[in-house]
Design an enzyme around this catalytic site. Structure first.
Site, short mmCIF file in Angstrom:
data_model
loop_
_atom_site.label_atom_id
_atom_site.label_comp_id
_atom_site.label_asym_id
_atom_site.label_seq_id
_atom_site.Cartn_x
_atom_site.Cartn_y
_atom_site.Cartn_z
N ARG A 162 0.93 -1.43 0.16
CA ARG A 162 0.09 -0.02 -0.21
C ARG A 162 0.52 1.14 0.01
O ARG A 162 0.62 2.21 -0.87
CB ARG A 162 -1.03 -0.24 1.11
CG ARG A 162 -2.05 -1.02 0.95
CD ARG A 162 -2.95 -1.34 2.32
NE ARG A 162 -2.26 -1.49 3.40
CZ ARG A 162 -2.11 -3.00 3.99
NH1 ARG A 162 -2.69 -3.83 3.42
NH2 ARG A 162 -1.38 -3.19 5.07
N ILE A 163 1.86 1.26 0.75
CA ILE A 163 2.87 2.35 0.85
C ILE A 163 3.67 2.68 -0.41
O ILE A 163 3.65 3.77 -1.08
CB ILE A 163 3.47 2.35 2.06
CG1 ILE A 163 2.93 2.35 3.28
CG2 ILE A 163 4.89 3.41 2.21
CD1 ILE A 163 3.66 2.10 4.68
N ALA A 242 10.87 1.91 5.38
CA ALA A 242 10.38 0.76 5.84
C ALA A 242 10.93 0.05 7.06
O ALA A 242 10.35 0.40 8.25
CB ALA A 242 10.56 -0.18 4.49
N ARG A 243 11.86 -0.66 7.03
CA ARG A 243 12.33 -1.27 8.20
C ARG A 243 13.92 -1.17 8.02
O ARG A 243 14.49 -1.29 6.99
CB ARG A 243 12.03 -2.67 8.37
CG ARG A 243 10.42 -2.88 8.82
CD ARG A 243 10.43 -2.49 10.24
NE ARG A 243 9.15 -2.54 10.60
CZ ARG A 243 7.99 -1.76 10.70
NH1 ARG A 243 8.26 -0.61 10.12
NH2 ARG A 243 6.75 -2.04 11.23
N ASP A 267 14.30 6.87 7.97
CA ASP A 267 13.41 6.95 9.14
C ASP A 267 13.71 5.92 10.10
O ASP A 267 13.10 5.88 10.93
CB ASP A 267 11.91 7.12 8.34
CG ASP A 267 11.01 7.47 9.39
OD1 ASP A 267 11.20 8.05 10.43
OD2 ASP A 267 9.93 6.78 9.53
N GLU A 272 17.46 0.04 15.77
CA GLU A 272 16.05 -0.22 16.59
C GLU A 272 16.28 -1.51 16.94
O GLU A 272 15.47 -1.81 18.15
CB GLU A 272 15.24 0.21 15.50
CG GLU A 272 15.23 1.73 15.25
CD GLU A 272 14.00 1.99 14.13
OE1 GLU A 272 12.73 1.97 14.51
OE2 GLU A 272 14.45 2.30 12.88
N HIS A 295 11.76 7.21 13.19
CA HIS A 295 10.83 6.36 12.67
C HIS A 295 9.63 6.80 12.96
O HIS A 295 8.50 6.47 13.66
CB HIS A 295 11.16 4.93 13.69
CG HIS A 295 10.40 3.95 13.12
ND1 HIS A 295 10.75 2.46 13.35
CD2 HIS A 295 9.34 3.79 12.14
CE1 HIS A 295 9.96 1.57 12.66
NE2 HIS A 295 9.09 2.31 11.97
N GLY A 297 7.79 8.14 10.26
CA GLY A 297 7.04 8.49 8.97
C GLY A 297 5.62 8.48 9.32
O GLY A 297 4.62 8.98 8.55
N ALA A 298 5.09 7.49 10.05
CA ALA A 298 3.57 7.18 10.08
C ALA A 298 2.88 8.21 11.40
O ALA A 298 1.76 8.04 11.62
CB ALA A 298 3.34 5.80 10.54
#
Length: 340
Positions: A162-163, A242-243, A267, A272, A295, A297-298
């Site tokens: 989706r992103i 993303a990750r 991001d 992490e 982190h 972004g959301a």
């Protein structure tokens, strides 16, 4: 109100849980407990014993980045549903969820727009050298760093969830040439957006900007390693919203320090998940050609409101004996027929 409804306790271990989502839970017979986290501490930093104390007796849990594993679930027999306020789920042991007869969900569709916007923002910020320009101004230096445009650049999008789709759609406004590398190809979408599917090697070799939107799995761990970075165009920009585990950060640091890459918009970081790599993260942050965010972004007000409400709805659906929407259902241990 029945005893059954009044017993429905939901614990939230994430910040920024808004009044609308809380009201939704309460309107559906839930009592809500929000855990107050110390400054700089996320639920992923809490140990099993601390989480168990907060969650004891709870039937629902709205969680951020805490690890959901067999040890924790075994200690929480009353817990019925674990709802991630997000879409990443590498910290959720789905097999353990099923073994213990519980349900785990994600907030699919809630933060797509925010993260896609953030990816574009990082492309622009790195290309226009905003971090460097501001640092110069603070130092009293008004000389102008020569920047580069996003307009009509070749952008490689790795992963088409989706992103990733949101990023591709946004890039049309910049008249970018878009290359997509993903295992599953949606040719109709690519044709509609004027994009083209290619292999990862071709994408890395041709793209002025590489933007990562793949899930973190054993197959994608260190997808962008030293060899992949060597295959990228000299002067290219890497963006990762993303990750962290998708990129070998030490190899990225070397590529940036050697001048093989033009910059990076980050991001997420490997540290992490692995605190032993914090020195690498700090070295990346010190580089002028790196634009970094924590982190985040959301984390827009709009995105958090959407994901809070999606997570709350998933909790209520499970507690009501219903099944959440397929795109939100991660693991269902109530019946073998409901697991995926």
């Amino acid at each position: 109100m029945s005893t059954l409804l009044s017993a429905r306790r939901v614990v939230v271990t994430q910040r920024f849980f808004d009044a609308q989502a809380r009201a939704f839970l309460e309107q559906h017979g839930c009592t809500v407990s929000e855990v107050e986290l110390p400054a700089g501490v996320a639920d992923g930093d809490l140990g099993v014993d601390v989480l168990r104390r907060h969650l004891e007796g709870a039937q629902g849990w709205i969680v951020g980045h805490a690890r959901v594993d067999d040890e924790l679930l075994r200690a929480l027999p009353a817990l019925r549903v674990i709802a991630r306020r997000g879409v990443g789920h590498e910290r959720v042991d789905q097999d353990a969820v099923r073994r213990h007869g519980k349900v785990a969900t994600i907030a699919a569709g809630g933060n797509d727009a925010a993260v896609a916007d953030h990816a574009i923002a990082l492309m622009l910020a790195v290309g226009r050298r905003l971090h460097e320009a501001r640092a110069q101004l603070v130092a009293g230096d008004w000389s102008i760093p020569l920047a580069t445009e996003l307009y009509r650049k070749t952008v490689g999008v790795v992963g088409l969830g989706r992103i990733g789709r949101g990023v591709v759609r946004r890039l049309r406004g910049f008249e970018a040439r878009v290359l997509i590398a993903t295992p599953e190809r949606d040719e109709a979408f690519a044709a509609e957006q004027g994009a083209r599917f290619v292999g990862l090697d071709e994408l890395l070799a041709c793209a002025d900007i590489v933007s990562l939107h793949a899930p973190l799995t054993p197959a994608t761990h260190s997808l962008i390693d030293a060899a992949a970075l060597t295959r990228m165009k000299r002067g290219a920009i890497l963006v990762n919203t993303a990750r962290g585990g998708l990129v070998d950060d030490a190899a990225l640091l070397a590529a940036l320090e050697e001048g093989r890459l033009g910059g990076a918009g980050l991001d997420v970081f490997e540290s992490e998940a692995d605190p032993g790599l914090q020195a690498v993260t700090h070295a990346l942050l010190r580089l002028p050609q790196v634009v970094a965010t924590p982190h985040a972004g959301a984390s827009t007000a709009e995105s958090l409101a959407r994901t809070n409400l999606i997570a709350a709805r998933c909790v209520v659906q499970v507690l009501d004996g219903q099944t959440p929407a397929a795109e939100c259902l991660l693991a269902d241990g109530r019946s073998p027929n409901l697991s995926r």
